[in-house]
Structure formats: structure tokens, C-alpha cells
Scaffold this motif. Sequence first.
Motif, PDB file in Angstrom:
ATOM      1  N   UNK A   1       7.467   9.810   5.687  1.00 35.26           N
ATOM      2  CA  UNK A   1       6.035   9.795   5.475  1.00 35.26           C
ATOM      3  C   UNK A   1       5.582   8.368   5.163  1.00 35.26           C
ATOM      4  N   UNK A   2       4.345   8.100   5.519  1.00 36.89           N
ATOM      5  CA  UNK A   2       3.711   6.819   5.212  1.00 36.89           C
ATOM      6  C   UNK A   2       2.456   7.093   4.394  1.00 36.89           C
ATOM      7  N   UNK A   3       2.014   6.078   3.646  1.00 35.16           N
ATOM      8  CA  UNK A   3       0.905   6.255   2.716  1.00 35.16           C
ATOM      9  C   UNK A   3      -0.071   5.095   2.830  1.00 35.16           C
ATOM     10  N   UNK A   4      -1.359   5.393   2.584  1.00 37.55           N
ATOM     11  CA  UNK A   4      -2.396   4.364   2.627  1.00 37.55           C
ATOM     12  C   UNK A   4      -2.874   4.045   1.215  1.00 37.55           C
ATOM     13  N   UNK A   5      -3.546   2.923   1.074  1.00 35.61           N
ATOM     14  CA  UNK A   5      -4.135   2.558  -0.214  1.00 35.61           C
ATOM     15  C   UNK A   5      -5.290   3.494  -0.577  1.00 35.61           C
ATOM     16  N   UNK A   6      -5.800   4.224   0.389  1.00 32.55           N
ATOM     17  CA  UNK A   6      -6.886   5.193   0.159  1.00 32.55           C
ATOM     18  C   UNK A   6      -6.333   6.564  -0.227  1.00 32.55           C
ATOM     19  N   UNK A   7      -5.045   6.631  -0.521  1.00 31.19           N
ATOM     20  CA  UNK A   7      -4.373   7.847  -1.010  1.00 31.19           C
ATOM     21  C   UNK A   7      -4.278   8.948   0.043  1.00 31.19           C
ATOM     22  N   UNK A   8      -4.006   8.534   1.273  1.00 31.68           N
ATOM     23  CA  UNK A   8      -3.699   9.483   2.339  1.00 31.68           C
ATOM     24  C   UNK A   8      -2.209   9.401   2.657  1.00 31.68           C
ATOM     25  N   UNK A   9      -1.650  10.518   3.104  1.00 27.70           N
ATOM     26  CA  UNK A   9      -0.282  10.503   3.612  1.00 27.70           C
ATOM     27  C   UNK A   9      -0.322  10.813   5.102  1.00 27.70           C
ATOM     28  N   UNK A  10       0.704  10.338   5.799  1.00 29.76           N
ATOM     29  CA  UNK A  10       0.842  10.587   7.238  1.00 29.76           C
ATOM     30  C   UNK A  10       2.282  10.982   7.527  1.00 29.76           C
ATOM     31  N   UNK A  11       2.424  12.019   8.337  1.00 28.11           N
ATOM     32  CA  UNK A  11       3.750  12.507   8.709  1.00 28.11           C
ATOM     33  C   UNK A  11       3.759  12.726  10.225  1.00 28.11           C
ATOM     34  N   UNK A  12       4.774  12.226  10.894  1.00 27.61           N
ATOM     35  CA  UNK A  12       4.889  12.393  12.347  1.00 27.61           C
ATOM     36  C   UNK A  12       5.524  13.754  12.638  1.00 27.61           C
ATOM     37  N   UNK A  13       4.854  14.525  13.477  1.00 27.36           N
ATOM     38  CA  UNK A  13       5.387  15.796  13.976  1.00 27.36           C
ATOM     39  C   UNK A  13       5.140  15.821  15.476  1.00 27.36           C
ATOM     40  N   UNK A  14       6.219  15.929  16.219  1.00 32.94           N
ATOM     41  CA  UNK A  14       6.157  15.823  17.679  1.00 32.94           C
ATOM     42  C   UNK A  14       5.517  14.475  18.024  1.00 32.94           C
ATOM     43  N   UNK A  15       4.452  14.468  18.795  1.00 30.27           N
ATOM     44  CA  UNK A  15       3.781  13.211  19.154  1.00 30.27           C
ATOM     45  C   UNK A  15       2.519  12.980  18.335  1.00 30.27           C
ATOM     46  N   UNK A  16       2.322  13.807  17.305  1.00 29.00           N
ATOM     47  CA  UNK A  16       1.099  13.712  16.512  1.00 29.00           C
ATOM     48  C   UNK A  16       1.398  13.170  15.118  1.00 29.00           C
ATOM     49  N   UNK A  17       0.341  12.664  14.490  1.00 30.00           N
ATOM     50  CA  UNK A  17       0.423  12.208  13.101  1.00 30.00           C
ATOM     51  C   UNK A  17      -0.454  13.139  12.268  1.00 30.00           C
ATOM     52  N   UNK A  18       0.187  13.890  11.379  1.00 33.05           N
ATOM     53  CA  UNK A  18      -0.519  14.798  10.476  1.00 33.05           C
ATOM     54  C   UNK A  18      -1.018  13.973   9.293  1.00 33.05           C
ATOM     55  N   UNK A  19      -2.261  14.203   8.862  1.00 32.90           N
ATOM     56  CA  UNK A  19      -2.888  13.417   7.799  1.00 32.90           C
ATOM     57  C   UNK A  19      -3.360  14.348   6.685  1.00 32.90           C
ATOM     58  N   UNK A  20      -3.135  13.928   5.446  1.00 32.72           N
ATOM     59  CA  UNK A  20      -3.614  14.679   4.293  1.00 32.72           C
ATOM     60  C   UNK A  20      -3.829  13.744   3.118  1.00 32.72           C
ATOM     61  N   UNK A  21      -4.310  14.302   2.015  1.00 36.22           N
ATOM     62  CA  UNK A  21      -4.473  13.495   0.809  1.00 36.22           C
ATOM     63  C   UNK A  21      -3.222  13.637  -0.055  1.00 36.22           C
ATOM     64  N   UNK A  22      -2.955  12.618  -0.844  1.00 40.27           N
ATOM     65  CA  UNK A  22      -1.777  12.635  -1.700  1.00 40.27           C
ATOM     66  C   UNK A  22      -2.004  13.520  -2.928  1.00 40.27           C
ATOM     67  N   UNK A  23      -0.915  13.837  -3.622  1.00 38.82           N
ATOM     68  CA  UNK A  23      -1.007  14.602  -4.865  1.00 38.82           C
ATOM     69  C   UNK A  23      -1.845  13.842  -5.886  1.00 38.82           C
ATOM     70  N   UNK A  24      -1.718  12.510  -5.907  1.00 39.66           N
ATOM     71  CA  UNK A  24      -2.513  11.685  -6.814  1.00 39.66           C
ATOM     72  C   UNK A  24      -4.002  11.881  -6.537  1.00 39.66           C
ATOM     73  N   UNK A  25      -4.387  11.811  -5.262  1.00 43.40           N
ATOM     74  CA  UNK A  25      -5.799  11.984  -4.883  1.00 43.40           C
ATOM     75  C   UNK A  25      -6.283  13.383  -5.231  1.00 43.40           C
ATOM     76  N   UNK A  26      -5.457  14.382  -4.976  1.00 43.78           N
ATOM     77  CA  UNK A  26      -5.842  15.761  -5.274  1.00 43.78           C
ATOM     78  C   UNK A  26      -6.104  15.937  -6.767  1.00 43.78           C
ATOM     79  N   UNK A  27      -5.257  15.339  -7.595  1.00 40.24           N
ATOM     80  CA  UNK A  27      -5.433  15.440  -9.051  1.00 40.24           C
ATOM     81  C   UNK A  27      -6.713  14.730  -9.497  1.00 40.24           C
ATOM     82  N   UNK A  28      -7.019  13.602  -8.862  1.00 36.93           N
ATOM     83  CA  UNK A  28      -8.222  12.847  -9.209  1.00 36.93           C
ATOM     84  C   UNK A  28      -9.496  13.580  -8.794  1.00 36.93           C
ATOM     85  N   UNK A  29      -9.447  14.303  -7.686  1.00 35.45           N
ATOM     86  CA  UNK A  29     -10.635  14.993  -7.186  1.00 35.45           C
ATOM     87  C   UNK A  29     -11.012  16.209  -8.018  1.00 35.45           C
ATOM     88  N   UNK A  30     -10.035  16.884  -8.567  1.00 32.12           N
ATOM     89  CA  UNK A  30     -10.336  18.093  -9.325  1.00 32.12           C
ATOM     90  C   UNK A  30     -10.562  19.274  -8.400  1.00 32.12           C
TER      91      UNK A  30
END
Length: 119
Positions: A1-30
Motif C-alpha cells: 500500500x501507498x499513502x498520501x499526505x492527505x491521509x489517503x491509502x492506495x492499493x493495487x488490485x489487478x490493473x486498478x488502484x483502490x483508494x480510501x481514507x486512512x484509519x487516522x483520517x477516519x478517526x479525525x472525521x468522527x
Amino acid sequence: MKFTEEHLWMRVEDDMVIVGITEFAAAELGEIAFVELPEEGDAVARDDDCAVIESDKASSDILAPIAGEIADLNTALTKNPGLLVDDPVGDGWLFAIMPEDMDELEEFMSEGEYKKFAG
């Protein structure tokens, strides 16, 4: 997995890049009230606004971490936006991008680097 300074994660599956928010971001959002996803098939450039997360604390624009085409959406979030907080790195993913250039991922942080960054 790779991570951005904006608290997103990226995971390669097949030829696509799946994107989500990190656990840190989720905790901050409430508590998540609403998630607006991009349209499947949309072309996005790096740093384009492509999604919005509204929580009890803030409204956050999600920027495309890489350029490409939106290839898939986690439509389960429209009915259950709480998945972002309950399982941000699993069932709470946001969207998938068919990247223009997979090498762009090399510019992002590893998990260890991200953990140091997020503190």
C-alpha cells in the motif's frame, strides 16, 4: 500500500488502484453523515476534486491521488457511510482508478513512512 499526505491509502488490485481514507483520517472525521462519490468513467487528473466526505466535524474534499479513469465505486457507502470509520482500509474504500501511469505510485509514502508522518 501507498499513502498520501492527505491521509489517503492506495492499493493495487489487478490493473486498478483502490483508494480510501486512512484509519487516522477516519478517526479525525468522527461520525460520517454523507459520502459523495465521483461518477464511474470520469477522467481525473492528479489533485482533482473527486469525492466529498461530510462528517459531524467537517466536510472534506477528496482529491484524486493519481491521474486516470474512475473504474469502480464503493456504492455501499451511499447507504452506509459509517463503513468509512468502521473499516477504512477494508470495506470502507472509496473508489478505484484505472491509472494512466502506475509508476506514479512510487512517489508516495510506504506504510512505515506514513506512520511517522501521521505521528
